[in-house]
Structure formats: structure tokens, C-alpha cells
Design an enzyme around this catalytic site. Structure first.
Site, PDB file in Angstrom:
ATOM      1  N   ASN A 260     -10.104   0.010   0.091  1.00  0.00           N
ATOM      2  CA  ASN A 260      -8.647   0.085   0.086  1.00  0.00           C
ATOM      3  C   ASN A 260      -8.134  -0.517  -1.226  1.00  0.00           C
ATOM      4  O   ASN A 260      -8.203  -1.720  -1.426  1.00  0.00           O
ATOM      5  CB  ASN A 260      -8.113  -0.684   1.298  1.00  0.00           C
ATOM      6  CG  ASN A 260      -6.601  -0.664   1.397  1.00  0.00           C
ATOM      7  OD1 ASN A 260      -5.904  -0.297   0.452  1.00  0.00           O
ATOM      8  ND2 ASN A 260      -6.086  -1.069   2.542  1.00  0.00           N
TER       9      ASN A 260
ATOM     10  N   HIS B 283      -3.104   7.340   2.129  1.00  0.00           N
ATOM     11  CA  HIS B 283      -3.542   6.024   1.668  1.00  0.00           C
ATOM     12  C   HIS B 283      -4.926   5.769   2.259  1.00  0.00           C
ATOM     13  O   HIS B 283      -5.165   6.001   3.434  1.00  0.00           O
ATOM     14  CB  HIS B 283      -2.542   4.962   2.132  1.00  0.00           C
ATOM     15  CG  HIS B 283      -3.047   3.571   1.945  1.00  0.00           C
ATOM     16  ND1 HIS B 283      -3.608   3.140   0.759  1.00  0.00           N
ATOM     17  CD2 HIS B 283      -3.107   2.516   2.800  1.00  0.00           C
ATOM     18  CE1 HIS B 283      -3.968   1.875   0.895  1.00  0.00           C
ATOM     19  NE2 HIS B 283      -3.685   1.479   2.117  1.00  0.00           N
TER      20      HIS B 283
ATOM     21  N   CYS C 170       0.806  -1.230   0.000  1.00  0.00           N
ATOM     22  CA  CYS C 170       0.000   0.000   0.000  1.00  0.00           C
ATOM     23  C   CYS C 170       0.838   1.278   0.000  1.00  0.00           C
ATOM     24  O   CYS C 170       0.322   2.361  -0.247  1.00  0.00           O
ATOM     25  CB  CYS C 170      -0.958   0.008   1.178  1.00  0.00           C
ATOM     26  SG  CYS C 170      -2.037  -1.434   1.187  1.00  0.00           S
TER      27      CYS C 170
HETATM   28  O1  UT7 Z   1      -3.663  -1.046   3.491  1.00  0.00           O
HETATM   29  C1  UT7 Z   1      -2.821  -1.525   4.493  1.00  0.00           C
HETATM   30  C2  UT7 Z   1      -3.156  -0.918   5.757  1.00  0.00           C
HETATM   31  N1  UT7 Z   1      -4.229  -1.637   6.395  1.00  0.00           N
HETATM   32  C3  UT7 Z   1      -4.915  -1.035   7.322  1.00  0.00           C
HETATM   33  O2  UT7 Z   1      -4.702   0.135   7.561  1.00  0.00           O
HETATM   34  C4  UT7 Z   1      -5.890  -1.831   8.162  1.00  0.00           C
HETATM   35  C5  UT7 Z   1      -5.724  -1.439   9.614  1.00  0.00           C
HETATM   36  N2  UT7 Z   1      -6.712  -2.049  10.482  1.00  0.00           N
HETATM   37  C6  UT7 Z   1      -7.991  -1.698  10.464  1.00  0.00           C
HETATM   38  O3  UT7 Z   1      -8.408  -0.873   9.686  1.00  0.00           O
HETATM   39  C7  UT7 Z   1      -8.901  -2.298  11.492  1.00  0.00           C
HETATM   40  O4  UT7 Z   1      -8.140  -3.022  12.448  1.00  0.00           O
HETATM   41  C8  UT7 Z   1      -9.968  -3.235  10.890  1.00  0.00           C
HETATM   42  C9  UT7 Z   1     -10.977  -2.408  10.099  1.00  0.00           C
HETATM   43  C10 UT7 Z   1      -9.325  -4.268  10.000  1.00  0.00           C
HETATM   44  C11 UT7 Z   1     -10.764  -3.928  12.003  1.00  0.00           C
HETATM   45  O5  UT7 Z   1     -11.332  -2.979  12.894  1.00  0.00           O
HETATM   46  P1  UT7 Z   1     -11.168  -3.132  14.447  1.00  0.00           P
HETATM   47  O6  UT7 Z   1     -11.874  -2.005  15.073  1.00  0.00           O
HETATM   48  O7  UT7 Z   1      -9.701  -3.289  14.744  1.00  0.00           O
HETATM   49  O8  UT7 Z   1     -11.991  -4.466  14.716  1.00  0.00           O
HETATM   50  P2  UT7 Z   1     -11.507  -5.796  15.446  1.00  0.00           P
HETATM   51  O9  UT7 Z   1     -10.548  -6.536  14.609  1.00  0.00           O
HETATM   52  O10 UT7 Z   1     -11.124  -5.443  16.853  1.00  0.00           O
HETATM   53  O11 UT7 Z   1     -12.848  -6.619  15.497  1.00  0.00           O
HETATM   54  C12 UT7 Z   1     -13.956  -6.188  16.321  1.00  0.00           C
HETATM   55  C13 UT7 Z   1     -15.062  -7.209  16.193  1.00  0.00           C
HETATM   56  C14 UT7 Z   1     -14.586  -8.643  16.395  1.00  0.00           C
HETATM   57  O12 UT7 Z   1     -15.602  -9.355  17.099  1.00  0.00           O
HETATM   58  P3  UT7 Z   1     -15.471  -9.626  18.683  1.00  0.00           P
HETATM   59  O13 UT7 Z   1     -14.202 -10.399  18.828  1.00  0.00           O
HETATM   60  O14 UT7 Z   1     -15.423  -8.268  19.304  1.00  0.00           O
HETATM   61  O15 UT7 Z   1     -16.700 -10.395  18.977  1.00  0.00           O
HETATM   62  C15 UT7 Z   1     -14.511  -9.178  14.991  1.00  0.00           C
HETATM   63  O16 UT7 Z   1     -14.699 -10.565  14.921  1.00  0.00           O
HETATM   64  O17 UT7 Z   1     -15.637  -7.155  14.884  1.00  0.00           O
HETATM   65  C16 UT7 Z   1     -15.675  -8.461  14.327  1.00  0.00           C
HETATM   66  N3  UT7 Z   1     -15.536  -8.354  12.875  1.00  0.00           N
HETATM   67  C17 UT7 Z   1     -16.574  -8.163  12.042  1.00  0.00           C
HETATM   68  N4  UT7 Z   1     -17.890  -8.026  12.278  1.00  0.00           N
HETATM   69  C18 UT7 Z   1     -18.687  -7.818  11.224  1.00  0.00           C
HETATM   70  C19 UT7 Z   1     -14.397  -8.407  12.135  1.00  0.00           C
HETATM   71  N5  UT7 Z   1     -14.699  -8.240  10.839  1.00  0.00           N
HETATM   72  C20 UT7 Z   1     -16.025  -8.086  10.757  1.00  0.00           C
HETATM   73  C21 UT7 Z   1     -16.913  -7.859   9.685  1.00  0.00           C
HETATM   74  N6  UT7 Z   1     -18.239  -7.737   9.961  1.00  0.00           N
HETATM   75  N7  UT7 Z   1     -16.510  -7.772   8.403  1.00  0.00           N
END
Ligand code: UT7
Length: 339
Positions: A296, A266, A129
Site C-alpha cells: 500500500n 487504491h 490514500c
Molecule cells: O490505505 C488505507 C486503507 N487501508 C486498508 O484498506 C486496510 C483495511 N484493513 C485490512 O486490510 C485488514 O483489516 C488487515 C489486512 C489490516 C488485517 O486483516 P484482517 O483479516 O482484518 O485480520 P485481523 O486484524 O482480524 O487479524 C487476524 C489475526 C489476529 O490474531 P488473532 O486475534 O486472531 O489471534 C491478529 O493478531 O491475525 C493476527 N495478525 C497477524 N498475524 C501475522 C495481525 N497482523 C499480523 C501479521 N502477521 N502481520
């Protein structure tokens, strides 16, 4: 007088197929996975993304973006002497997607009665990225040292090909697209347009947090050629290094945060983008946002956002643009550009 690399044209291209979050949710439901428009919008800001058609390659998207950038610059393909293309989803193992783009530009130019950029140097840059920032840095360095006069710098991706649709934590985040700029050598005392400073870094200790751990050997795919990401680890690293690299680019150019007219980050997650803006004390209206409509698009996201802001008339000649990105590797970097 010193040479600078000036952006003289921008172009962007998205494949025709557009999927909203509701359509993604319906797609995942068929696999027994649950997601929602509300979750995706709240956590990322993404509302829709585009996916390439079967057989539509990174070079096809790159071609359309490049033709638009050349038209905006008032240039013909044969006038380009350098093609630097950033991608993590190349058409083939080799040759580079940049050389395939070169052939396609040549064919398009011949069909229009002109000539293509045959003989120009062409190379791919792989920094996931951060790819466009790396590509811009390479092209800028060659132009400023006299190695090239007119470059096409492209970010092109078909991430839909490497998404794991059984992993809801990653497959809802990415999209396909391409963005391009024409960079041309100009001479001035430093007060004119051009790339004023670039700043690029990597930390290979973190290769595992965002990767596609597959390869080809003996005619077979080894490992799993699908995207894996530890989103929280990437998030934490990203917010720190983006502030650092932004300040480093400003310091190299002798500019202050308040001098920045537009932040063009980005486009991965609106929360990361706004967090950087707040740290730099930039009003959020000065952040170019396309993640809502593009998702993204990895190396394509910054030039796509830049092109969007130029064509919308937001970016005006003379304004100071801060471009920055993070990605797999772990890589990060920024570029300060006088438009
Ligand atoms: O391009 C390269 C750079 N990449 C990035 O910048 C990505 C950086 N990371 C992020 O943007 C975020 O970490 C994410 C958007 C990927 C995830 O957001 P988050 O606030 O960190 O969520 P999380 O991983 O802590 O997940 C929270 C909850 C989890 O459930 P529990 O464990 O709280 O019950 C996940 O299982 O959300 C759940 N979850 C979803 N729920 C519905 C994860 N993906 C999904 C989904 N739909 N698609």
C-alpha cells in the site's frame, strides 16, 4: 465546446530497496514479532514492497515519476502551469512538497539545457490514500474552468518513515513510491478522452481509525508520529463507500457498470479490490493489481497502478477507466476517465 482534462502521459517510480514478505518477517523476528509470507499474502495479497533509502524524500520519488510522465506526454517541464501533489509524508512541515518538486524539476530541466515550471501554481493535497483522487479532482476542475492548461498531478509517499515496526498489524502493509500523470486541456463534445466525472467525500467522525497522531510544537515532536490503524474498521467502511462512490461517478457521467474497461483501485488489500469489482459485476481480469509488488503506497498507489497498466499495454486509447480510493480522514472518492 466544453473543456476536458485529458491524461496525456503517465509515470511511476519505486525506490531501489525491495523487501519481500520473508525479509519483513526476518526484520520483525529481530523485534520478537512473528509474521509470515502466508499470513500477509492470504490477508492482503501483498508479496513485496519498496522502501526509500535514508535521505530519499517524497519529492525525490515524485521527480522521477514526473519526468517519466512528462516524457510520455512529449512535454517539457516548463510547459506545465499547475502542479498538484498528494502526500501524507511531505518533505517538510512547509513549504509544500509540490514547490520542492517544482524546484527539482527546474534543476533537472536546467541540467538538460531546458527550463523548469517556475511560475506554475503548486500545491499539496492531503487526503491520505484518497489523495490522488482528490488531486485529480482539483486539477480537473481548474482545467475545465480555464484556470490551468497543463497540469502535473502526482501522488508521492515515503510511508516507511511513519511505520511502527513494533506493530505487525500495520508495518507489513505499506510501501514507498510515486506516480504521476500529465493532464491537458482538450475541447470536444464529450465523446473524446478526458476526466468524465469525479466524486469525492470525507467523514471526519472517523479520524481516529487511521492516523499518525503526532505534531510539532516549540521545536519538539508532540504525540506519536507513527501510523495507527484499526484495520477491521477501515475494511468495513471501505467496502461500503467504494461501491457507493463508483456508482456515483458512473451516474454523473451517464455510464453503466458494463461500460467500464478497467477498475484501477487504491492498492491496499486485494480482498477489498475484488469485493468492489464483484459488486460492480466487473470480471476480476479487469482489475489492475499492483498491490502484490508495491504494498500500500497510499496516495501513490493509483497513479502507480495506472502507469503500470498503460506501460504493460493493457489500457488502450478510448477505454473507460474507473479510479477509486479510500483512506484516512475518513476520505473516499472516484474518477471516471476516458483514456
Ligand atoms: O490505505 C488505507 C486503507 N487501508 C486498508 O484498506 C486496510 C483495511 N484493513 C485490512 O486490510 C485488514 O483489516 C488487515 C489486512 C489490516 C488485517 O486483516 P484482517 O483479516 O482484518 O485480520 P485481523 O486484524 O482480524 O487479524 C487476524 C489475526 C489476529 O490474531 P488473532 O486475534 O486472531 O489471534 C491478529 O493478531 O491475525 C493476527 N495478525 C497477524 N498475524 C501475522 C495481525 N497482523 C499480523 C501479521 N502477521 N502481520
Amino acid at each position: 465546446m466544453p473543456l476536458y482534462a485529458r491524461i496525456t502521459g503517465t509515470g511511476g517510480h519505486l525506490p531501489a530497496r525491495r523487501l519481500t514478505n520473508d525479509e519483513m518477517a526476518a526484520l520483525l523476528a529481530q523485534r520478537g514479532l512473528q509474521t509470515s509470507d502466508a499470513w500477509i499474502v492470504e490477508r492482503t495479497g501483498i508479496r513485496a514492497r519498496h522502501f526509500a533509502a535514508d535521505g530519499e524524500m517524497a519529492s525525490d520519488l515524485a521527480l522521477q515519476a514526473s519526468l517519466k510522465a512528462l516524457a510520455a506526454a512529449g512535454r517539457q517541464p516548463h510547459e506545465v502551469d499547475l502542479i498538484v501533489l498528494a502526500t501524507s509524508t511531505p518533505d517538510m512541515v512547509f513549504p509544500s512538497t509540490a514547490t520542492i518538486l517544482q524546484r527539482k524539476l527546474h534543476e533537472a530541466a536546467l541540467a538538460a539545457g531546458g527550463q523548469g515550471p517556475i511560475g506554475a501554481a503548486a500545491l499539496d493535497v492531503q487526503a491520505v490514500c484518497t489523495g490522488f483522487i482528490y488531486a485529480l479532482t482539483v486539477a480537473d476542475a481548474l482545467i475545465r474552468t480555464g484556470g490551468a492548461r497543463r497540469a502535473l498531478v502526482v501522488g508521492a509517499e515515503v510511508f516507511s518513515r511513519i511505520l511502527n515496526f513494533d506493530d505487525r498489524t500495520t508495518c507489513v502493509l505499506f510501501g514507498d513510491g510515486a506516480g504521476a500523470v500529465v493532464l491537458e486541456a482538450v475541447e470536444h463534445d464529450g465523446a473524446g478522452p478526458g476526466v468524465l466525472a469525479t466524486d469525492i467525500h470525507a467523514d471526519g467522525r472517523h479520524t481516529g481509525i487511521l492516523c499518525v497522531p503526532g505534531t510539532v510544537a516549540g521545536g519538539q515532536v508532540l504525540g506519536e508520529p507513527l501510523l495507527r490503524m484499526d484495520g477491521q474498521a477501515v475494511f468495513k467502511l471501505a467496502v461500503g463507500v467504494l461501491e457507493e462512490t463508483a456508482r456515483a461517478a458512473l451516474a454523473k457521467a451517464g455510464k453503466a457498470e458494463a461500460d467500464v474497461d478497467w477498475l484501477i483501485p487504491h492498492q491496499a488489500n486485494i480482498r477489498i479490490m475484488y469485493s468492489t469489482a464483484r459488486k460492480l459485476k466487473l470480471p476480476l481480469e479487469r482489475v489492475v493489481v499492483t498491490v502484490d509488488q508495491h504494498g500500500n503506497t497510499s496516495a501513490a498507489s493509483i497513479p502507480l497502478a495506472l502507469d503500470h497498466a498503460v506501460r504493460a499495454g493493457w489500457i488502450q486509447p478510448g477505454q473507460l477507466l474507473l479510479l477509486e480510493g479510500v483512506g484516512g480522514g475518513f476520505t473516499w472518492g472516484s474518477a471516471l476517465v476516458r483514456y
